[in-house]
Design a protein around this motif. Sequence first.
Motif, PDB file in Angstrom:
ATOM      1  N   ARG A  25     -30.146  10.432 -32.390  1.00 53.60           N
ATOM      2  CA  ARG A  25     -30.735   9.936 -33.268  1.00 53.60           C
ATOM      3  C   ARG A  25     -30.709   9.585 -34.610  1.00 53.60           C
ATOM      4  O   ARG A  25     -29.955   9.090 -35.744  1.00 53.60           O
ATOM      5  N   VAL A  29     -28.970   8.156 -37.686  1.00 50.72           N
ATOM      6  CA  VAL A  29     -30.232   7.982 -39.395  1.00 50.72           C
ATOM      7  C   VAL A  29     -28.984   8.296 -40.127  1.00 50.72           C
ATOM      8  O   VAL A  29     -29.511   8.018 -41.582  1.00 50.72           O
ATOM      9  N   LYS A  49     -34.101   0.921 -34.433  1.00 50.49           N
ATOM     10  CA  LYS A  49     -35.381  -0.099 -35.223  1.00 50.49           C
ATOM     11  C   LYS A  49     -34.759  -0.751 -36.227  1.00 50.49           C
ATOM     12  O   LYS A  49     -35.656  -1.786 -37.007  1.00 50.49           O
ATOM     13  N   TRP A  50     -34.315   0.360 -36.900  1.00 47.66           N
ATOM     14  CA  TRP A  50     -33.945  -0.179 -38.484  1.00 47.66           C
ATOM     15  C   TRP A  50     -33.385  -1.400 -38.538  1.00 47.66           C
ATOM     16  O   TRP A  50     -32.779  -2.181 -37.591  1.00 47.66           O
ATOM     17  N   GLU A  51     -32.622  -1.639 -39.708  1.00 47.16           N
ATOM     18  CA  GLU A  51     -31.854  -2.924 -40.308  1.00 47.16           C
ATOM     19  C   GLU A  51     -30.496  -2.546 -41.265  1.00 47.16           C
ATOM     20  O   GLU A  51     -30.801  -1.293 -41.556  1.00 47.16           O
ATOM     21  N   ASP A  53     -27.241  -3.790 -44.200  1.00 48.64           N
ATOM     22  CA  ASP A  53     -27.174  -4.403 -45.324  1.00 48.64           C
ATOM     23  C   ASP A  53     -26.008  -5.202 -45.106  1.00 48.64           C
ATOM     24  O   ASP A  53     -26.089  -6.006 -44.936  1.00 48.64           O
ATOM     25  N   TYR A  74     -30.427  -7.598 -36.226  1.00 55.01           N
ATOM     26  CA  TYR A  74     -30.832  -6.133 -37.434  1.00 55.01           C
ATOM     27  C   TYR A  74     -30.842  -7.249 -39.079  1.00 55.01           C
ATOM     28  O   TYR A  74     -31.179  -6.045 -39.714  1.00 55.01           O
TER      29      TYR A  74
END
Length: 370
Positions: A25, A29, A49-51, A53, A74
Motif C-alpha cells: 500500500r 501511496v 480508495k484514492w483518485e 488526476d 477513479y
Amino acid sequence: NEADIDSMWSPNIVRLGGKYNKVYREDLVNADIVCMTCTGCATRRFSMKWEFDTVIVEEAAKITQPEALPFLSYNPSRIVLVGDHLQLSPVVMDPGVKERTWLEGSLFQVLLRKGVQPILLNYQGRATKCICNMYRWRYPSLLDLPHVKNATTFSSLNKILSSEIFPRDLLNSFLGYHEAVPPLFIDMDYTKFDLTKSVGEKNQHEASFIKAFIHHMLQDAQKIDPTSISVLTPYKNQKQYLKSDVFEIVNNVDNDNCVNNDMPSDEKNIDIATTDEYQGLQNDIVLVSLVATGKRPSPYLSSQRRLNVLTSRSRVMFVLIGKRKTFEASKEWNAVLEKVEFLSETKQRRYIDLKSKERTKAAKHAQLQI
C-alpha cells in the motif's frame, strides 16, 4: 528539451500484476505513476480508495465499454484514450451476447461516433517508408518522421542489406530503388513439393519454408538477432504448429548467433503469435504464414481491420508467405499486393540450399586448417 525534462522529474513508477514484484500500500501511496491492465484496475478498485488526476488508456479502441467503467470510477480530471479505430475492435466470444449488445463498439468508437474531435497523430517513425506504404492508404494524412527518410538509422536494415539472406543482385535492387527492403510475397509452389495444402487452418508447406528460411537467416554471417524476428499467422492451429516446429530451430542454433549471450534463453527465441494477439506490438522482421490455399481468402482473412493490423507490425522487413492466386482474387488484398514484390519459393529454396552447402564446405575447410 527531453534532457531538461529528465533532469527535472524522475517519476516513481509502480507496476501492478503479471511478472512484477509484490506491491504494498505504501508503494501505491508514494507512486507518481501506476501501471496496470483494465482487469487489474477493476479487481483493485475496492482496495485502492484514492483518485487519480489523469488516466491514460493504451489500445483504447480494443476494450469493451464495461472494461472502461473501472478507470472511470477513479474520478479522474483528465482521461486520455490512445487507440486506432481502424484496427481490431473488442472481441466478444459469445455469439448471443454479440448479437444482442453493442459490446463490440469500444468507448473510443462511441466518442468518435458522437462527434468528439480526436487529436490525430499523423507522423510515423516505426517503419521504413516502403513498409509503411502498405497501410498508408488507410491513413491518407500519414507522414514520415525525418529519421525514417534515412534508412541507415534502422540497424537491422543495415544487417539485412549486408547479408546473404537474399541473392546479392536482389539486395542490390533493393538498395538502388528502395534504399530498404520492400514488402515481399513469397509465392508457394504446391506442384513441386510433396506437402499437403491447408488443412484445418494449418499449412505444413508454409511452415516447412518458414523453418528453412529462419534457419538460413540465423546462420548468416551478419548474426541476425532471433529476438528481432516474429512469425505471425491469422490462425491458432498454425500458430501452435509453428511453435512446435520453429522453436526447435532457434534452440538448435549455436549461442554465438545471438547478439547478447547473457540474455535469458527464452529471449533468444523468435516470437510466434496470431495476428490478433500481436496488435499493439512490433518487430524488425515479420514473416506471415497466410495458410489459405482456396480460390479466395475467407471474410475473416479479408477483414480490413485485421489486414491493417497484419501489415503494420514490421519495422524493417515484411514477408508474406502464401499462395499468390488465392489473395489476388480478393479486392480487399489488392491495395496491399500492389505494394509488394513477388518472389518464387522455388528460387528461394534453391538459393537457401546453395548457401547451406557453401557454409558446410567452409566449416569443413576450417576444420582441416586447424
